[in-house]
Design a protein around this motif. Structure first.
Motif, PDB file in Angstrom:
ATOM      1  N   PRO A 139       0.827  -1.212   0.000  1.00 35.55           N
ATOM      2  CA  PRO A 139       0.000   0.000   0.000  1.00 35.55           C
ATOM      3  C   PRO A 139       0.857   1.257   0.000  1.00 35.55           C
ATOM      4  O   PRO A 139       1.787   1.381   0.793  1.00 35.55           O
ATOM      5  CB  PRO A 139      -0.801  -0.130   1.305  1.00 35.55           C
ATOM      6  CG  PRO A 139       0.057  -0.964   2.198  1.00 35.55           C
ATOM      7  CD  PRO A 139       0.777  -1.922   1.288  1.00 35.55           C
ATOM      8  N   GLU A 140       0.569   2.157  -0.909  1.00 33.64           N
ATOM      9  CA  GLU A 140       1.313   3.409  -1.007  1.00 33.64           C
ATOM     10  C   GLU A 140       0.481   4.556  -0.433  1.00 33.64           C
ATOM     11  O   GLU A 140      -0.732   4.456  -0.283  1.00 33.64           O
ATOM     12  CB  GLU A 140       1.660   3.721  -2.472  1.00 33.64           C
ATOM     13  CG  GLU A 140       2.693   2.781  -3.081  1.00 33.64           C
ATOM     14  CD  GLU A 140       4.100   3.042  -2.584  1.00 33.64           C
ATOM     15  OE1 GLU A 140       4.291   4.010  -1.804  1.00 33.64           O
ATOM     16  OE2 GLU A 140       5.008   2.278  -2.951  1.00 33.64           O
ATOM     17  N   ARG A 141       1.144   5.652  -0.154  1.00 32.59           N
ATOM     18  CA  ARG A 141       0.457   6.858   0.286  1.00 32.59           C
ATOM     19  C   ARG A 141      -0.004   7.644  -0.942  1.00 32.59           C
ATOM     20  O   ARG A 141       0.657   7.627  -1.980  1.00 32.59           O
ATOM     21  CB  ARG A 141       1.401   7.701   1.146  1.00 32.59           C
ATOM     22  CG  ARG A 141       1.818   6.978   2.409  1.00 32.59           C
ATOM     23  CD  ARG A 141       3.132   7.465   2.964  1.00 32.59           C
ATOM     24  NE  ARG A 141       3.000   8.749   3.620  1.00 32.59           N
ATOM     25  CZ  ARG A 141       3.986   9.349   4.289  1.00 32.59           C
ATOM     26  NH1 ARG A 141       5.177   8.758   4.346  1.00 32.59           N
ATOM     27  NH2 ARG A 141       3.803  10.505   4.864  1.00 32.59           N
ATOM     28  N   GLN A 142      -1.105   8.346  -0.800  1.00 31.93           N
ATOM     29  CA  GLN A 142      -1.680   9.067  -1.919  1.00 31.93           C
ATOM     30  C   GLN A 142      -0.690  10.064  -2.508  1.00 31.93           C
ATOM     31  O   GLN A 142      -0.614  10.250  -3.730  1.00 31.93           O
ATOM     32  CB  GLN A 142      -2.949   9.802  -1.471  1.00 31.93           C
ATOM     33  CG  GLN A 142      -3.733  10.456  -2.598  1.00 31.93           C
ATOM     34  CD  GLN A 142      -4.364   9.429  -3.518  1.00 31.93           C
ATOM     35  OE1 GLN A 142      -5.053   8.521  -3.066  1.00 31.93           O
ATOM     36  NE2 GLN A 142      -4.143   9.567  -4.819  1.00 31.93           N
ATOM     37  N   HIS A 143       0.100  10.684  -1.643  1.00 32.54           N
ATOM     38  CA  HIS A 143       1.086  11.682  -2.089  1.00 32.54           C
ATOM     39  C   HIS A 143       2.054  11.066  -3.098  1.00 32.54           C
ATOM     40  O   HIS A 143       2.340  11.644  -4.154  1.00 32.54           O
ATOM     41  CB  HIS A 143       1.850  12.219  -0.877  1.00 32.54           C
ATOM     42  CG  HIS A 143       3.018  13.092  -1.231  1.00 32.54           C
ATOM     43  ND1 HIS A 143       2.880  14.431  -1.542  1.00 32.54           N
ATOM     44  CD2 HIS A 143       4.350  12.814  -1.350  1.00 32.54           C
ATOM     45  CE1 HIS A 143       4.076  14.943  -1.818  1.00 32.54           C
ATOM     46  NE2 HIS A 143       4.983  13.982  -1.708  1.00 32.54           N
ATOM     47  N   PHE A 144       2.575   9.877  -2.776  1.00 34.68           N
ATOM     48  CA  PHE A 144       3.556   9.238  -3.659  1.00 34.68           C
ATOM     49  C   PHE A 144       2.888   8.640  -4.893  1.00 34.68           C
ATOM     50  O   PHE A 144       3.498   8.596  -5.968  1.00 34.68           O
ATOM     51  CB  PHE A 144       4.331   8.167  -2.895  1.00 34.68           C
ATOM     52  CG  PHE A 144       5.208   8.729  -1.814  1.00 34.68           C
ATOM     53  CD1 PHE A 144       6.223   9.613  -2.105  1.00 34.68           C
ATOM     54  CD2 PHE A 144       4.996   8.379  -0.486  1.00 34.68           C
ATOM     55  CE1 PHE A 144       7.030  10.141  -1.120  1.00 34.68           C
ATOM     56  CE2 PHE A 144       5.795   8.901   0.514  1.00 34.68           C
ATOM     57  CZ  PHE A 144       6.814   9.790   0.204  1.00 34.68           C
ATOM     58  N   ILE A 145       1.649   8.180  -4.755  1.00 34.78           N
ATOM     59  CA  ILE A 145       0.927   7.655  -5.923  1.00 34.78           C
ATOM     60  C   ILE A 145       0.771   8.740  -6.979  1.00 34.78           C
ATOM     61  O   ILE A 145       0.993   8.499  -8.179  1.00 34.78           O
ATOM     62  CB  ILE A 145      -0.451   7.093  -5.513  1.00 34.78           C
ATOM     63  CG1 ILE A 145      -0.274   5.792  -4.742  1.00 34.78           C
ATOM     64  CG2 ILE A 145      -1.326   6.846  -6.750  1.00 34.78           C
ATOM     65  CD1 ILE A 145      -1.565   5.178  -4.258  1.00 34.78           C
ATOM     66  N   GLU A 146       0.429   9.934  -6.547  1.00 34.34           N
ATOM     67  CA  GLU A 146       0.268  11.047  -7.496  1.00 34.34           C
ATOM     68  C   GLU A 146       1.597  11.384  -8.162  1.00 34.34           C
ATOM     69  O   GLU A 146       1.646  11.687  -9.355  1.00 34.34           O
ATOM     70  CB  GLU A 146      -0.296  12.278  -6.777  1.00 34.34           C
ATOM     71  CG  GLU A 146      -1.697  12.093  -6.214  1.00 34.34           C
ATOM     72  CD  GLU A 146      -2.697  11.655  -7.270  1.00 34.34           C
ATOM     73  OE1 GLU A 146      -2.614  12.162  -8.416  1.00 34.34           O
ATOM     74  OE2 GLU A 146      -3.563  10.810  -6.970  1.00 34.34           O
ATOM     75  N   GLU A 147       2.690  11.318  -7.386  1.00 32.29           N
ATOM     76  CA  GLU A 147       4.008  11.582  -7.961  1.00 32.29           C
ATOM     77  C   GLU A 147       4.380  10.511  -8.986  1.00 32.29           C
ATOM     78  O   GLU A 147       4.853  10.816 -10.086  1.00 32.29           O
ATOM     79  CB  GLU A 147       5.069  11.618  -6.852  1.00 32.29           C
ATOM     80  CG  GLU A 147       5.106  12.904  -6.052  1.00 32.29           C
ATOM     81  CD  GLU A 147       6.308  12.941  -5.125  1.00 32.29           C
ATOM     82  OE1 GLU A 147       7.083  11.957  -5.104  1.00 32.29           O
ATOM     83  OE2 GLU A 147       6.475  13.960  -4.426  1.00 32.29           O
ATOM     84  N   TYR A 148       4.172   9.254  -8.621  1.00 33.17           N
ATOM     85  CA  TYR A 148       4.546   8.147  -9.504  1.00 33.17           C
ATOM     86  C   TYR A 148       3.703   8.140 -10.775  1.00 33.17           C
ATOM     87  O   TYR A 148       4.192   7.786 -11.849  1.00 33.17           O
ATOM     88  CB  TYR A 148       4.395   6.809  -8.774  1.00 33.17           C
ATOM     89  CG  TYR A 148       5.345   6.633  -7.604  1.00 33.17           C
ATOM     90  CD1 TYR A 148       6.610   7.207  -7.607  1.00 33.17           C
ATOM     91  CD2 TYR A 148       4.974   5.875  -6.487  1.00 33.17           C
ATOM     92  CE1 TYR A 148       7.470   7.048  -6.534  1.00 33.17           C
ATOM     93  CE2 TYR A 148       5.831   5.706  -5.415  1.00 33.17           C
ATOM     94  CZ  TYR A 148       7.079   6.300  -5.442  1.00 33.17           C
ATOM     95  OH  TYR A 148       7.927   6.124  -4.380  1.00 33.17           O
TER      96      TYR A 148
END
Length: 458
Positions: free
Chosen positions: A357-366
């Protein structure tokens, strides 16, 4: 023109010999213990032991020991033998005629370990003599080629030696391909050049390693269809069927209850240790994202100082991160900090196996850097996954995504079981739990001799 005598298939004889000897030495270890203890032995019970041996040696890669370092092979052997003998012990409770095994399993373990350690030392020497390191040419562009070079140069078993790195396909490149054993193609090469290189290598009996783009992973195990006399691949959407999700959920509930019960003493010790260290909070909750972009709070034992991101905002952990407490360092290395996530599994937020599970912040970056990153959200997030057992802590998000998509594409109950057992192995491998250390990679790469062919080469 393709010449027939150029082509040859690699012999599997050494691999078959390795498999036969591995299983045979397990049997000989039992026979040695039986002989020493003067116990009764029933040869008709060997197939059950052989089946268990084959399963765990396959799961831990003992049969592929030539492709691993000797130290990793030894660790895999010992771990596999532990589970083989535990499984054999369990079998004695179901088959009363196997009662003799209980008396000899511990002694058999010692004999098996000695025999296999000696055999693998011999096998590694023979494998090294028959399989010289492959000289390779890397073909890619910019940062992605540099990253591939780092990964290849840090390969534990030194199976590859980088001879050349090329960014442009021209006459010089073809001449260099003739000088090496194999070519490695980065994912950022256009399909036209990929096709030309692969065709050229096939004509000259050269191996080709291709790092797949995300769409190419969808072709893996694709179904074959035929329209009249024209073949076609059927690429289905990435998803699990209703039956698969239902069965996976049942297994998650059962296994999470078992793991919570077994690990409860460890979790109690961890709880007390964290509380005594700095009197701060014990359980750390953080918002993560799971299937279909649903947010939930993941539970972990706190391994950093309180409010570690108060002044920095969301940042990834780094190697020797000063925010990590001494107790936290140990818990991260042994994965004890992950144990509370079994309660997330029990609640239905997560699965035992799935993409982390990733954090929303990093998902948007990726998502900005890696189109299709959110494809991994078609299944529930997991405590462990294919990316965790196949990669490292420092594995790039794009490579982790490749593993996640391969997992979703090839999901099965047996794959989940294999990943769970492989997770036990990586819990004891330090490099898998370390933070990012690109400086160390760069220094090691500089020690390799690499001839770089620039775009101006002619």
């Amino acid at each position: 023109m393709i010449k027939k005598n150029k082509f040859k298939k690699e012999s599997k004889l050494l691999y078959v010999l390795n498999v036969v000897m591995d299983v045979l030495l397990v049997f000989i270890g039992i026979w040695s213990a039986v002989s020493l203890l003067k116990s009764n032995f029933h040869i008709e019970h060997l197939p059950l032991v052989g089946l268990v041996t084959f399963i765990f040696f396959h799961v831990y890669g003992v049969f592929n020991s030539g492709e691993k370092s000797y130290s990793e092979t030894l660790f895999s052997i010992l771990l596999a033998l532990v589970f083989i003998n535990i499984s054999s012990m369990i079998l004695t409770f179901f088959y009363i005629e196997l009662i003799f095994l209980r008396k000899i399993l511990l002694l058999a373990f010692v004999f098996q370990a000695i025999y296999l350690i000696i055999w693998k030392l011999i096998y590694h020497q023979v494998y090294s003599l028959l399989n010289k390191p492959e000289t390779v040419l890397l073909f890619g562009i910019g940062k992605e080629m540099s990253l591939m070079a780092e990964k290849v140069s840090l390969n534990n078993n030194r199976a590859f030696v980088i001879s050349y790195m090329c960014e442009e396909l021209n006459a010089v490149t073809y001449k260099l391909i003739d000088k090496v054993d194999a070519v490695m193609i980065c994912a950022n090469i256009n399909n036209f050049n990929k096709e030309k290189i692969v065709s050229y290598c096939m004509e000259r009996n050269k191996k080709t390693y291709v790092i797949p783009e995300l769409f190419e992973i969808s072709l893996f195990n694709a179904k074959m269809k035929q329209f009249d006399d024209m073949p076609a691949f059927c690429i289905e959407n990435l998803h699990l069927s209703i039956e698969q999700r239902f069965f996976k959920r049942i297994v998650d509930i059962i296994m999470s209850l078992i793991f919570i019960l077994i690990s409860s003493p460890i979790m109690l010790i961890a709880y007390i240790s964290i509380k005594l260290y700095d009197r701060g909070s014990v359980i750390y909750t953080q918002e993560r994202v799971t299937r279909w972009n649903r947010k939930f709070n993941v539970y972990k034992f706190r391994t950093m100082i309180e409010d570690a991101e108060k002044n920095t905002g969301p940042v990834l952990a780094t190697d020797k991160d000063l925010r990590v407490t001494p107790i936290g360092t140990f818990m991260r290395a042994t994965r004890i900090d992950e144990l509370p996530q079994f309660f997330n599994v029990l609640k239905g937020d997560m699965s035992i196996v799935g993409p982390r599970p990733e954090r929303q912040h990093f998902i948007e970056e990726y998502k900005e850097e890696i189109p299709g990153f959110d494809y991994r959200l078609v299944v529930k997030a997991g405590i462990t996954g294919l990316a965790q057992v196949s990669g490292k802590y420092t594995t790039t998000p794009k490579d982790k995504l490749r593993y996640d998509l391969l997992y979703i594409k090839n999901y099965s109950f047996l794959l989940d079981i294999k990943i769970i057992f492989q997770t036990i192995k990586i819990m004891f491998i330090k490099v898998s739990a370390q933070g990012i250390n690109t400086e160390k990679l760069a220094k090691k790469l500089k020690k390799e001799y690499v001839e770089v062919i620039s775009k101006d080469a002619s």
